[in-house]
Design an enzyme around this catalytic site. Structure first.
Site, PDB file in Angstrom:
ATOM      1  N   GLY A  53       0.818  -1.219   0.000  1.00 33.36           N
ATOM      2  CA  GLY A  53       0.000   0.000   0.000  1.00 33.36           C
ATOM      3  C   GLY A  53       0.849   1.265   0.000  1.00 33.36           C
TER       4      GLY A  53
ATOM      5  N   GLU B 202       5.034   3.173   8.372  1.00 29.19           N
ATOM      6  CA  GLU B 202       4.723   1.924   9.086  1.00 29.19           C
ATOM      7  C   GLU B 202       5.939   1.442   9.878  1.00 29.19           C
ATOM      8  OE1 GLU B 202       1.320  -0.078   6.208  1.00 29.19           O
ATOM      9  OE2 GLU B 202       3.415  -0.424   5.741  1.00 29.19           O
TER      10      GLU B 202
HETATM   11  C1  5RP Z   1       0.753  -1.021   3.305  1.00 27.43           C
HETATM   12  C2  5RP Z   1       1.040  -2.366   3.812  1.00 27.43           C
HETATM   13  C3  5RP Z   1      -0.121  -3.267   4.028  1.00 27.43           C
HETATM   14  O1  5RP Z   1      -0.195  -3.613   5.361  1.00 27.43           O
HETATM   15  C4  5RP Z   1       0.065  -4.483   3.170  1.00 27.43           C
HETATM   16  O2  5RP Z   1       0.186  -4.063   1.818  1.00 27.43           O
HETATM   17  C5  5RP Z   1      -1.106  -5.458   3.300  1.00 27.43           C
HETATM   18  O3  5RP Z   1      -2.267  -4.878   2.815  1.00 27.43           O
HETATM   19  P1  5RP Z   1      -3.660  -5.628   2.778  1.00 27.43           P
HETATM   20  O4  5RP Z   1      -4.102  -5.784   4.178  1.00 27.43           O
HETATM   21  O5  5RP Z   1      -4.538  -4.698   1.962  1.00 27.43           O
HETATM   22  O6  5RP Z   1      -3.458  -6.942   2.070  1.00 27.43           O
HETATM   23  O7  5RP Z   1       2.155  -2.749   4.094  1.00 27.43           O
HETATM   24  O8  5RP Z   1       1.935  -0.302   3.046  1.00 27.43           O
END
Ligand code: 5RP
Length: 227
Positions: free
Chosen positions: A99, A105
């Site tokens: 994301g 994060e």
């Molecule tokens: C965003 C992330 C998300 O936590 C990761 O992509 C998982 O996303 P989803 O819960 O939509 O599968 O690291 O940077």
């Protein structure tokens, strides 16, 4: 069970980790979004917490839901963070950043006493690397870094927005999605990437996870570090 239903089950399991009076890191992505909505319901029912969001999207969602927010000006320690992942391995190392939020994060995770990862069962792997490692870079250095990472053996793809322009992170950097294939030593690769000037952060989270709550066919499996 469809992935979306599993995400819901995993997010529900994370609710017990959030307690009254805590500072709570709020992750990013579809699974973290479900968790934030559930936290919002508990806040409306009287839970007293303050959240630190890991992205503008999560901040906006938390605000809409009435979750009180704070920041690193006010607090420097987070009790628990609930976030998603793109992959996790048996040592609970992660690939994150699908994301695009891995910079904030990782900062939030680094300040957290507990990092609780919520996933559906598609995220469990024996070895990281099926999912590309997102590398957040300063635009000025992008081509240079892409070449260095290709020289390590990865296929490197610039992440783009819907209109063919470079995707911009919340901090206005670019992302290179780096397809390494299997990553036998995520810590070593993470160090190599971090040492490249112009790399701001990468999506390998090594030794940070406290617990993974993975939903599978309606049940939740809990994986603890060292357990
Ligand atoms: C965003 C992330 C998300 O936590 C990761 O992509 C998982 O996303 P989803 O819960 O939509 O599968 O690291 O940077």
């Amino acid at each position: 069970m469809a992935n979306d239903a599993e995400k819901e089950v995993a997010a529900q399991a994370s609710v017990k980790y959030v307690k009254d009076g805590q500072i709570v890191g709020l992750g990013t992505g579809s699974t973290a979004t479900v968790a934030i909505r559930l936290i919002g319901e508990r806040v409306r029912a009287g839970l007293k917490i303050r959240g630190i969001p890991t992205s503008i999207a999560s901040r906006d969602l938390a605000s809409q839901l009435g979750i009180p927010l704070t920041n690193f000006e006010e607090v420097q320690e987070i009790d628990v963070t609930i976030d998603g992942a793109d992959e996790f391995d048996p040592a609970l190392n992660l690939i994150k950043g699908g994301g695009g939020a891995m910079l904030r994060e990782k900062i939030v995770a680094s300040a957290s006493r507990q990092l609780v990862i919520v996933t559906d069962s598609s995220k469990q792997v024996r070895m990281l690397g099926k999912f590309p490692v997102p590398v957040e870079v300063i635009g000025f250095a992008e081509r240079l870094i892409a070449k260095k990472i290709s020289d390590l053996g990865a296929k490197v793809v610039q992440r783009q927005d819907g209109s063919g322009r470079p995707y911009l992170t919340d901090e206005k950097h670019h992302i290179l999605d780096c397809h390494f294939g299997q990553i036998p030593d995520p810590a070593a690769l993470g160090r190599t990437l971090s040492e490249m000037p112009g790399v701001v952060e990468h999506g390998l989270f090594v030794g940070m996870t406290s617990v993974v709550l993975m939903a599978k066919a309606g049940d939740v499996e809990e994986f603890r570090r060292g357990g």
